[in-house]
Every structure is written in structure tokens, then in C-alpha cells.
Design an enzyme around this catalytic site. Structure first.
Site, PDB file in Angstrom:
ATOM      1  N   CYS A   1     -13.836   0.517   6.826  1.00  0.00           N
ATOM      2  CA  CYS A   1     -12.811  -0.165   6.033  1.00  0.00           C
ATOM      3  C   CYS A   1     -12.740   0.477   4.651  1.00  0.00           C
ATOM      4  O   CYS A   1     -13.778   0.726   4.030  1.00  0.00           O
ATOM      5  CB  CYS A   1     -13.139  -1.649   5.881  1.00  0.00           C
ATOM      6  SG  CYS A   1     -13.443  -2.516   7.444  1.00  0.00           S
ATOM      7  N   CYS A   2     -11.540   0.743   4.156  1.00  0.00           N
ATOM      8  CA  CYS A   2     -11.417   1.365   2.845  1.00  0.00           C
ATOM      9  C   CYS A   2     -11.850   0.389   1.757  1.00  0.00           C
ATOM     10  O   CYS A   2     -11.702  -0.822   1.893  1.00  0.00           O
ATOM     11  CB  CYS A   2      -9.993   1.844   2.607  1.00  0.00           C
ATOM     12  SG  CYS A   2      -8.789   0.517   2.394  1.00  0.00           S
TER      13      CYS A   2
ATOM     14  N   GLY B   1     -13.796  -7.028  -3.751  1.00  0.00           N
ATOM     15  CA  GLY B   1     -13.527  -7.887  -2.606  1.00  0.00           C
ATOM     16  C   GLY B   1     -12.225  -7.558  -1.906  1.00  0.00           C
ATOM     17  O   GLY B   1     -11.462  -6.683  -2.315  1.00  0.00           O
TER      18      GLY B   1
ATOM     19  N   CYS C   1       0.805  -1.227   0.000  1.00  0.00           N
ATOM     20  CA  CYS C   1       0.000   0.000   0.000  1.00  0.00           C
ATOM     21  C   CYS C   1       0.836   1.273   0.000  1.00  0.00           C
ATOM     22  O   CYS C   1       0.300   2.363  -0.216  1.00  0.00           O
ATOM     23  CB  CYS C   1      -0.948  -0.005   1.194  1.00  0.00           C
ATOM     24  SG  CYS C   1      -2.088  -1.416   1.195  1.00  0.00           S
TER      25      CYS C   1
END
Length: 386
Positions: free
Chosen positions: A201-202, A104, A71
Site C-alpha cells: 500500500c502506498c 494515516g 489522486c
């Protein structure tokens, strides 16, 4: 940058990447022929995807280096670009990040070789009960639970972060989620792990962002307007003890990496974190924003709850955190995230952020981009003399 989108609603990665690179070049007033090196970040994609994106700008023969650091990939590309210019190896470099994600939770692509996150997952398993929730949510949910227990914080505090993120993103045409939500809506969304619910949650996101990095002399010679300077930057990775038995969940998700990187930046720049008025930090989960207030030195140990309840993390408070809406609402296309944070802060320092603009004199801005596995990049920007 380009507007972020949900998976399935974006252009292919090469089209997005080319568009973001073109936008950065247009902003700088430079032609691609002036670019001497390129660093291109993405997490999910075949090798030389960076070339596929940049070849649309021209076949100039310059070095193109593909970067993957989970990330923190986008800011890792920026870190490399800055090093190339600072060392004198190149005068003008482009850093580009993009991601074409699938719906997902994040999953490993390869199952025929050691898992790069194996050591991290094993350490997590020794500290807390495993569930069927996405691994990243278990890690950051567990870290948030640890923080709440350590300092006697009501876990509902984390929901306020998601509410703020949507409120900020409402003014960002580049953000995926711009509809406002209430604290009750956040808390009543499906439970994921620990204090985390779905709206904390991103989301998986597609998008691209880019930055042109050049020397001050090059900028002056080519009449680059409204430049912003990287005053200090640091990248850190895990150290001995991070994965030992009995370690902290907060440590596992990068709290200490971020603290070390931030301290290096403050020491190199001579800047006190209390003097910052705008920050883009890595809020992949609402819990990590709260942890990051402390690891970045924005609050004293255990001071995040008071900081949030006083409104010091938003407009009218001490430091506006994630004016873009952050990863929670702007979106998190892994390879693009760090450079999207960079873009937002450049706009803020120039006074070009529109309805999101932080009021008053704004000479400095801080960026924090974290990747498990792990790497953390902290960058301090300043408005250059005009």
C-alpha cells in the site's frame, strides 16, 4: 520536483510548492514573468492555496486556477495547462502540484454533506464484505482478488511488485522508501485487505512537483533547451454502468477508465503500446500496477502474471515500469503525484535519470495517473528534435 517526505518531516505546502515551481523554471531557463497562466493541484487544503505557493515567485497578476481531482490532481493540472497552450490561449503555462498530508489512511474531511465517494462505496458494498480497513485498500484489494480469481493467479504475484518498486527507488534520491525488501517481508507484513499487506500500500506523503508547458514556437524563441513534447493526452471519467449492481471491482477502481484513456492516446498518436520501453503508472497499491499492465495494453488479457515472472516489467525486460519507484516507494503526495511522474519521464527521455536511466534509445514514454471518484489521465511523451 523536490524530495518527497513522510508527514511531519516536510516543509509547509507553500514552501514545497514554491520550491518545485522554481526548480521547473530554472530547468527551463525561463523567468516567472514569462508565465501567462498557472494551474495548481492539491487535494487537502484551503481554496487559493495555489496562490499562496506561487506568490513567492512574484505578484504578476496572471490567472491562477486551483485544481482538485483526487489522486489524478497533478496530471489534471497538466491536462489543463496543455489545453491552454494547444488552444492558443497562452504560449507558456506552469502546472504545479503539491500536498501536505497527515499520517494515516485517507479520510473524508467533511461529514455534514453528501460524500463524493458515496456512489462508489455503495457499489463496493454490494460486491464484497466491508471491513475496518481503509476504503481505498478495500477497493483495490478487492479488485486484485477479482483479477487473481479470474485468471488463476497466485496472489503472491502482487508482492513482487512491491519488491520491484523498492529496488527501483533505491536509485532515486527523491523517493521516501529506498530500503530493499524481500518478497517474504512483503507477504509477512500486516494484512490489510484481500491480497494486500501493508508493504503493498502506498504511504501518505508530502511533496511537490511542477512542469512548464509551452508551445514549440515559444520554446524556440526563448532557447529552451532539451524540450520534451506531449504527443497525445486523454482524460476520462466514469460512464453509465460503472456503479450498477453486479459490476466488477476492477471496473470500480478505474480499469475501464484507464483502458479508454490509453486507447484514445494510442489512436491519436498512432503509437503501439508494445513499442513503449518506459512507463510511470499509478501503483497506489501493488494490485493496481498488475491491473494497469492490462488496461494500458502492455500485456494481453490475463497476461500480467507471465509479464511479471519473466521480468519484463523491469530493467532488462520489455518495458521498465515505474523506474522512479512509483507511488509505492517514491511516495504519493496526491496533488504532486501526476507531475512527479511527468518529471521522471522527462528525465528519462533526456537521458538525465542517473542510475535509474533506462538504457538504449528512448523516444517515447507513457504516464498513467488515476483518481477514484473518478478521473484518469494518460499522457504520451516523446523526445523532441534537438
Amino acid at each position: 520536483m523536490i524530495p518527497f517526505a513522510k508527514p511531519g518531516a516536510s516543509d509547509p505546502y507553500d514552501v514545497m510548492g514554491e520550491a518545485a515551481a522554481r526548480a521547473a523554471l530554472t530547468d527551463s531557463g525561463l523567468d516567472y514573468s514569462k508565465i501567462q497562466q498557472a494551474y495548481v493541484g492539491y487535494v487537502y487544503g484551503d481554496s487559493t492555496s495555489g496562490q499562496a505557493a506561487l506568490y513567492g515567485l512574484g505578484l504578476s497578476g496572471v490567472p491562477i486556477v486551483n485544481v482538485n481531482n483526487n489522486c489524478s490532481t497533478g496530471s489534471s493540472a497538466l491536462w489543463l495547462a496543455r489545453q491552454a497552450v494547444a488552444s492558443g490561449t497562452a504560449e507558456c503555462v506552469i502546472a504545479l502540484g503539491f500536498e501536505q498530508m497527515q499520517r494515516g489512511a485517507l479520510t473524508a474531511v467533511f461529514d455534514d454533506r453528501p460524500d463524493a465517494m458515496g456512489r462508489l462505496n455503495a457499489a463496493m458494498g454490494s460486491l464484497q464484505q466491508r471491513t475496518d480497513a481503509p476504503a481505498a485498500a478495500q477497493m483495490f484489494g478487492g479488485a486484485g482478488a477479482e483479477y487473481a480469481q479470474r485468471y488463476g493467479v497466485d496472489p503472491a504475484l502482487f508482492a513482487k511488485i512491491s519488491v520491484k518498486a523498492r529496488r527501483h527507488a533505491a536509485n532515486n534520491p527523491y523517493a521516501v522508501f529506498r530500503d530493499l525488501v524481500t518478497e517474504d517481508e512483503v507477504l509477512n507484513s500486516p494484512h490489510i485487505y484481500g491480497p494486500l499487506t501493508r508493504l503493498q500500500c502506498c504511504p501518505p506523503t508530502c511533496g511537490a512537483a511542477a512542469a512548464v508547458v509551452c508551445s514549440a514556437e515559444f520554446a524556440a524563441r526563448h532557447s529552451v533547451s532539451k524540450p520534451v513534447r506531449i504527443r497525445a493526452q486523454a482524460m476520462t471519467t466514469d460512464v453509465a454502468g460503472t456503479f450498477d449492481d453486479g459490476t466488477s471491482m476492477m471496473t470500480l477502481v478505474g480499469f475501464e477508465m484507464a483502458r479508454r484513456a490509453a486507447n484514445e492516446v494510442y489512436e491519436a498518436s498512432g503509437v503501439d503500446p508494445q513499442d513503449l520501453r518506459v512507463v510511470e503508472l499509478h501503483d497506489c497499491f501493488s494490485t493496481n500496477e498488475v491491473l494497469s499492465y492490462e488496461s494500458l495494453g502492455l500485456v494481453e488479457e490475463g497476461g500480467a502474471e507471465k509479464f511479471v515472472l519473466a521480468g519484463d516489467n523491469t530493467y532488462g525486460g520489455r518495458v521498465v515500469t515505474n523506474p522512479s519507484g512509483g507511488l509505492l516507494s517514491k511516495g504519493h503526495p496526491l496533488g504532486a503525484t501526476g507531475l512527479a511522474q511527468c518529471t521522471e519521464l522527462v528525465w528519462q527521455l533526456r537521458g538525465e535519470a542517473g542510475a535509474r536511466q533506462v538504457e538504449g534509445d528512448l523516444p517515447l514514454a507513457l504516464q498513467h495517473n488515476l483518481g477514484l471518484g473518478g478521473a484518469c489521465v494518460v499522457t504520451l511523451y516523446e523526445r523532441a528534435a534537438r
